[in-house]
Design an enzyme around this catalytic site. Structure first.
Site, mmCIF file in Angstrom:
data_model
loop_
_atom_site.group_PDB
_atom_site.id
_atom_site.type_symbol
_atom_site.label_atom_id
_atom_site.label_comp_id
_atom_site.label_asym_id
_atom_site.label_seq_id
_atom_site.Cartn_x
_atom_site.Cartn_y
_atom_site.Cartn_z
ATOM 1 N N ASP A 109 5.038 3.864 -5.067
ATOM 2 C CA ASP A 109 4.856 2.627 -5.824
ATOM 3 C C ASP A 109 3.493 2.032 -5.482
ATOM 4 O O ASP A 109 3.226 1.694 -4.332
ATOM 5 C CB ASP A 109 5.972 1.636 -5.472
ATOM 6 N N TYR A 114 -3.428 -3.484 -5.708
ATOM 7 C CA TYR A 114 -3.259 -3.058 -4.319
ATOM 8 C C TYR A 114 -4.477 -2.303 -3.785
ATOM 9 O O TYR A 114 -4.632 -2.150 -2.575
ATOM 10 C CB TYR A 114 -2.041 -2.128 -4.163
#
Length: 379
Positions: A109, A114
């Site tokens: 994920d 990120y």
């Protein structure tokens, strides 16, 4: 048929490869203590050299709707979010992904924000080169549309950029990260309130559907969405959301939102299953230091993390859990061959509930109506 001697080893690793997954046991010298001897069918054996064999066993998957029809999705994903990565000061290394694949993870994920898509893609390439996986199809990759691209005309460029970062032709699941728009050329925290805008969910969802129709993603979904907004999507969607990912753990059980998703055939993925313990930006230690969970863990000879993850698994949801420590990676997968008792479940049900992730306070420090509405709806 071959006869295999099982040697006493410290850990047995589950992972995902369609219906079966390998457990790696090291065959040492004949003088080592034999744990047992069994006969195993040849089609369950894969020799890997250097004294290793792979023994294929089934592990849990969920069925997700996709452009290819129902597809299996591993119930545990390795999460890749970190406060340092989002701030740009440090990101996960590709070697971490290689190690995770060795341990057994097959679902990863990530998200544009990120800053871990590129090292994830590099890790996948290295795993393929090393022969740890035979093809990309053995992996399930989830990534997310960041708020700065939450405009219809920006969705396709955003997923293409993610695919370029990952070095992949498609992702398995593409999620809208938050139900809002952020007007920033480069994401920086805290977000000024004048940079926060409402999302045109119909326009953005139509662009998400286009991503799936073009084969850039197999499935589409949402993250941090509440029932009223999901109902709005369902009223016009040609492709309904396959997944809603949100904060969930024994201290924030989300029974109402989980029930709504199940009623509408939307899979749930729990993030912060351990309270994002160790994350300085939005994590907390309340899950890991919960007396109820500690007592149950002690009685079963398990870790608090394993109790929390097992509880989530028994709720029928998938889980995104992050650790870059190899031993903890293994422990987080070791939750399928035991269960919680009815008494354990009743004790966990009685834990006082407290949400932790709020937009105002984590993404922005200035009150604004859009974030305030989302925060209120997710309570």
């Amino acid at each position: 048929m071959v006869v295999v001697s099982f040697l006493l080893c410290s850990y047995v690793t589950p992972c995902y490869t369609n219906t079966f997954c390998p457990i790696i046991l090291q065959i040492n010298s004949p003088s080592d203590h034999l744990l047992s001897v069994q006969q195993i069918p040849d089609n369950f054996i894969q020799k890997t050299g250097r004294g290793f064999i792979n023994i294929m066993v089934t592990i849990p998957v969920m069925t997700i709707s996709s452009s290819d029809g129902p597809r299996p999705m591993p119930v545990i994903a390795m999460g890749t979010a970190s406060d340092s990565g989002i701030s740009g000061s440090d990101v996960m290394s590709s070697s971490t992904i290689v190690e995770a694949i060795k341990v057994g993870y097959r679902h990863f994920d990530t998200a544009a924000v990120y800053r871990t898509e590129k090292p994830l893609g590099e890790g996948i390439s290295e795993a393929l080169r090393l022969g740890l996986i035979k093809s990309r199809s053995e992996l399930f990759i989830t990534t997310k549309l960041w708020c700065a691209s939450a405009d219809r005309h920006l969705v396709l460029p955003a997923i293409n950029q993610s695919l370029q970062n990952l070095g992949l032709e498609y992702v398995d699941l593409y999620l809208i990260h938050w139900p809002l728009k952020v007007i920033q050329d480069e994401f920086k925290l805290p977000v000024p309130k004048e940079c926060v805008a409402a999302i045109d969910i119909k326009a953005v969802w139509e662009a998400m559907e286009e991503c799936q129709n073009l084969g850039l993603t197999k499935s589409i979904g949402v993250s941090n969405f509440y029932p009223k907004l999901i109902q709005q999507i369902l009223s016009f969607a040609k492709i309904p959301p396959a997944v809603n990912q949100f904060e969930m753990n024994p201290l924030w059980q989300q029974k109402k939102l989980t029930g709504f998703c199940k009623e509408n055939s939307i899979l749930v993925t729990a993030y912060s299953p351990l309270g994002a313990f160790g994350n300085n930006a939005w994590g907390h230690n309340r899950v890991m230091e919960c007396d109820v969970l500690q007592d149950i863990a002690k009685s079963k000879g398990k870790t608090v993390a394993q109790i929390s993850l097992r509880w989530l698994y028994e709720q029928g949801v998938s889980i995104a859990v992050k650790s870059y420590n190899t031993e903890r990676m293994k422990q987080n997968l070791d939750i399928f061959d035991w269960s919680l008792t009815k008494e354990d479940m009743e004790k966990i049900d009685q834990i006082p509930q407290r949400r932790h992730v709020y937009l105002i306070g984590s993404m922005s420090v200035e009150p604004n109506d859009i974030m305030a509405e989302i925060d209120a709806e997710l309570d």
